[in-house]
Motif scaffolding. Structure first.
Motif, PDB file in Angstrom:
ATOM      1  N   ASN A  24       0.823  -1.208   0.000  1.00  0.00           N
ATOM      2  CA  ASN A  24       0.000   0.000   0.000  1.00  0.00           C
ATOM      3  C   ASN A  24       0.860   1.263   0.000  1.00  0.00           C
ATOM      4  OD1 ASN A  24      -2.359   1.427  -0.027  1.00  0.00           O
ATOM      5  ND2 ASN A  24      -2.638   1.366   2.190  1.00  0.00           N
ATOM      6  N   GLY A  25       1.967   1.269   0.752  1.00  0.00           N
ATOM      7  CA  GLY A  25       2.848   2.436   0.798  1.00  0.00           C
ATOM      8  C   GLY A  25       3.478   2.744  -0.547  1.00  0.00           C
ATOM      9  N   VAL A  26       3.883   1.715  -1.279  1.00  0.00           N
ATOM     10  CA  VAL A  26       4.484   1.901  -2.603  1.00  0.00           C
ATOM     11  C   VAL A  26       3.438   2.449  -3.570  1.00  0.00           C
ATOM     12  CG1 VAL A  26       5.562   0.733  -4.563  1.00  0.00           C
ATOM     13  CG2 VAL A  26       6.227   0.128  -2.229  1.00  0.00           C
ATOM     14  N   PHE A  27       2.215   1.895  -3.493  1.00  0.00           N
ATOM     15  CA  PHE A  27       1.132   2.361  -4.356  1.00  0.00           C
ATOM     16  C   PHE A  27       0.838   3.832  -4.087  1.00  0.00           C
ATOM     17  CE2 PHE A  27      -3.402   2.949  -5.321  1.00  0.00           C
ATOM     18  CZ  PHE A  27      -3.379   2.625  -6.668  1.00  0.00           C
ATOM     19  N   HIS A  28       0.746   4.212  -2.811  1.00  0.00           N
ATOM     20  CA  HIS A  28       0.485   5.608  -2.428  1.00  0.00           C
ATOM     21  C   HIS A  28       1.605   6.513  -2.933  1.00  0.00           C
ATOM     22  CE1 HIS A  28      -1.011   9.021  -0.194  1.00  0.00           C
ATOM     23  NE2 HIS A  28       0.180   9.162   0.379  1.00  0.00           N
ATOM     24  N   SER A  29       2.844   6.063  -2.788  1.00  0.00           N
ATOM     25  CA  SER A  29       3.995   6.833  -3.266  1.00  0.00           C
ATOM     26  C   SER A  29       3.926   7.023  -4.778  1.00  0.00           C
ATOM     27  CB  SER A  29       5.288   6.122  -2.879  1.00  0.00           C
ATOM     28  OG  SER A  29       6.400   6.799  -3.405  1.00  0.00           O
ATOM     29  N   ASN A  30       3.534   5.965  -5.494  1.00  0.00           N
ATOM     30  CA  ASN A  30       3.415   6.062  -6.952  1.00  0.00           C
ATOM     31  C   ASN A  30       2.321   7.047  -7.355  1.00  0.00           C
ATOM     32  OD1 ASN A  30       5.506   4.310  -7.514  1.00  0.00           O
ATOM     33  ND2 ASN A  30       4.180   2.512  -7.555  1.00  0.00           N
ATOM     34  N   LEU A  31       1.203   7.026  -6.635  1.00  0.00           N
ATOM     35  CA  LEU A  31       0.126   7.983  -6.929  1.00  0.00           C
ATOM     36  C   LEU A  31       0.590   9.417  -6.699  1.00  0.00           C
ATOM     37  CD1 LEU A  31      -3.099   6.273  -5.501  1.00  0.00           C
ATOM     38  CD2 LEU A  31      -2.438   6.595  -7.896  1.00  0.00           C
ATOM     39  N   LYS A  32       1.351   9.612  -5.644  1.00  0.00           N
ATOM     40  CA  LYS A  32       1.881  10.947  -5.348  1.00  0.00           C
ATOM     41  C   LYS A  32       2.830  11.399  -6.461  1.00  0.00           C
ATOM     42  CE  LYS A  32       4.330  13.478  -1.760  1.00  0.00           C
ATOM     43  NZ  LYS A  32       5.045  13.400  -0.491  1.00  0.00           N
ATOM     44  N   ASN A  33       3.700  10.490  -6.915  1.00  0.00           N
ATOM     45  CA  ASN A  33       4.621  10.818  -8.006  1.00  0.00           C
ATOM     46  C   ASN A  33       3.867  11.147  -9.290  1.00  0.00           C
ATOM     47  OD1 ASN A  33       6.861  10.439  -6.402  1.00  0.00           O
ATOM     48  ND2 ASN A  33       7.215   8.334  -7.090  1.00  0.00           N
ATOM     49  N   ILE A  34       2.829  10.369  -9.570  1.00  0.00           N
ATOM     50  CA  ILE A  34       2.036  10.611 -10.776  1.00  0.00           C
ATOM     51  C   ILE A  34       1.362  11.973 -10.690  1.00  0.00           C
ATOM     52  CG2 ILE A  34      -0.030   9.850 -12.039  1.00  0.00           C
ATOM     53  CD1 ILE A  34       0.901   6.949 -11.407  1.00  0.00           C
ATOM     54  N   LYS A  35       0.848  12.335  -9.529  1.00  0.00           N
ATOM     55  CA  LYS A  35       0.221  13.657  -9.363  1.00  0.00           C
ATOM     56  C   LYS A  35       1.247  14.763  -9.572  1.00  0.00           C
ATOM     57  CE  LYS A  35      -2.385  16.696  -6.322  1.00  0.00           C
ATOM     58  NZ  LYS A  35      -2.088  17.779  -7.209  1.00  0.00           N
ATOM     59  N   LEU A  36       2.433  14.617  -9.003  1.00  0.00           N
ATOM     60  CA  LEU A  36       3.481  15.629  -9.182  1.00  0.00           C
ATOM     61  C   LEU A  36       3.872  15.762 -10.659  1.00  0.00           C
ATOM     62  CD1 LEU A  36       5.761  14.858  -6.095  1.00  0.00           C
ATOM     63  CD2 LEU A  36       4.320  16.878  -6.439  1.00  0.00           C
ATOM     64  N   LEU A  37       4.011  14.642 -11.331  1.00  0.00           N
ATOM     65  CA  LEU A  37       4.339  14.676 -12.760  1.00  0.00           C
ATOM     66  C   LEU A  37       3.215  15.326 -13.563  1.00  0.00           C
ATOM     67  CD1 LEU A  37       5.936  11.147 -13.208  1.00  0.00           C
ATOM     68  CD2 LEU A  37       7.106  13.349 -13.410  1.00  0.00           C
ATOM     69  N   ASN A  38       1.993  15.001 -13.215  1.00  0.00           N
ATOM     70  CA  ASN A  38       0.843  15.594 -13.896  1.00  0.00           C
ATOM     71  C   ASN A  38       0.817  17.106 -13.705  1.00  0.00           C
ATOM     72  OD1 ASN A  38      -1.648  15.395 -15.393  1.00  0.00           O
ATOM     73  ND2 ASN A  38      -2.689  15.808 -13.450  1.00  0.00           N
ATOM     74  N   ASP A  39       1.064  17.566 -12.480  1.00  0.00           N
ATOM     75  CA  ASP A  39       1.101  19.007 -12.202  1.00  0.00           C
ATOM     76  C   ASP A  39       2.220  19.682 -12.991  1.00  0.00           C
ATOM     77  OD1 ASP A  39      -1.016  18.617 -10.468  1.00  0.00           O
ATOM     78  OD2 ASP A  39       0.209  18.758  -8.650  1.00  0.00           O
ATOM     79  N   PHE A  40       3.379  19.061 -13.020  1.00  0.00           N
ATOM     80  CA  PHE A  40       4.527  19.600 -13.762  1.00  0.00           C
ATOM     81  C   PHE A  40       4.177  19.688 -15.250  1.00  0.00           C
ATOM     82  CE2 PHE A  40       8.557  19.611 -15.942  1.00  0.00           C
ATOM     83  CZ  PHE A  40       9.416  20.322 -15.124  1.00  0.00           C
ATOM     84  N   PHE A  41       3.555  18.632 -15.776  1.00  0.00           N
ATOM     85  CA  PHE A  41       3.187  18.599 -17.194  1.00  0.00           C
ATOM     86  C   PHE A  41       2.172  19.691 -17.517  1.00  0.00           C
ATOM     87  CE2 PHE A  41       0.686  17.091 -20.801  1.00  0.00           C
ATOM     88  CZ  PHE A  41       1.693  16.936 -21.742  1.00  0.00           C
TER      89      PHE A  41
END
Length: 145
Positions: free
Chosen positions: A3-20
């Motif tokens: 669950n922690g890895v999944f949450h971390s991946n979602l956070k990374n995806i959100k950051l990448l989406n915001d950057f994009f």
């Protein structure tokens, strides 16, 4: 997957989406500025030179916002796109969506190449031509830079 890895991946995806999204807005702003300001300015500058017309707005732009100011502005677009690619490579979990990540990176590399060509045309053709026109305009009207 934990669950922690999944949450971390979602956070990374959100950051990448915001950057994009931020990058997309900046790129669109740049392109709109070209279409709405730079290209009409160049056309008007050329008309003023051909007809030997002194235009106060053209004179002001040459002194305060010459094409050299514009030239300095588009290097950051290329750097940010490179940053975006590097962030995706580093932080997107390709195990979960390998094919999608590969497609995304392929398209970003294509975009990067297109932007490099765009910038090269501006740097090698547009900007030198406009610098020459600006100087010619100043010379015709006896205006010191």
């Amino acid at each position: 997957m934990e669950n922690g890895v999944f949450h971390s991946n979602l956070k990374n995806i959100k950051l990448l989406n915001d950057f994009f999204k931020e990058y997309t807005n900046e790129l669109l702003h740049h392109l709109k500025k070209e279409d709405g300001e730079v290209f009409p300015y160049v056309i008007n500058l050329e008309k003023c030179i051909q007809n030997k017309i002194r235009d106060e707005e053209i004179s002001r732009v040459i002194k305060e916002e010459s094409i050299e100011e514009y030239e300095r502005g588009h290097d950051s677009l290329e750097v940010k796109l490179s940053d975006l690619k590097n962030l995706i490579i580093k932080f997107l979990p390709s195990v979960l969506c390998k094919e999608l990540c590969q497609k995304l990176l392929t398209e970003l590399f294509r975009l990067e190449k297109d932007l490099e060509n765009h910038s090269r045309i501006e740097d090698k053709v547009l900007v030198p031509k406009v610098k020459m026109l600006e100087q010619k305009y100043l010379d015709i009207h006896g205006i010191a830079r």
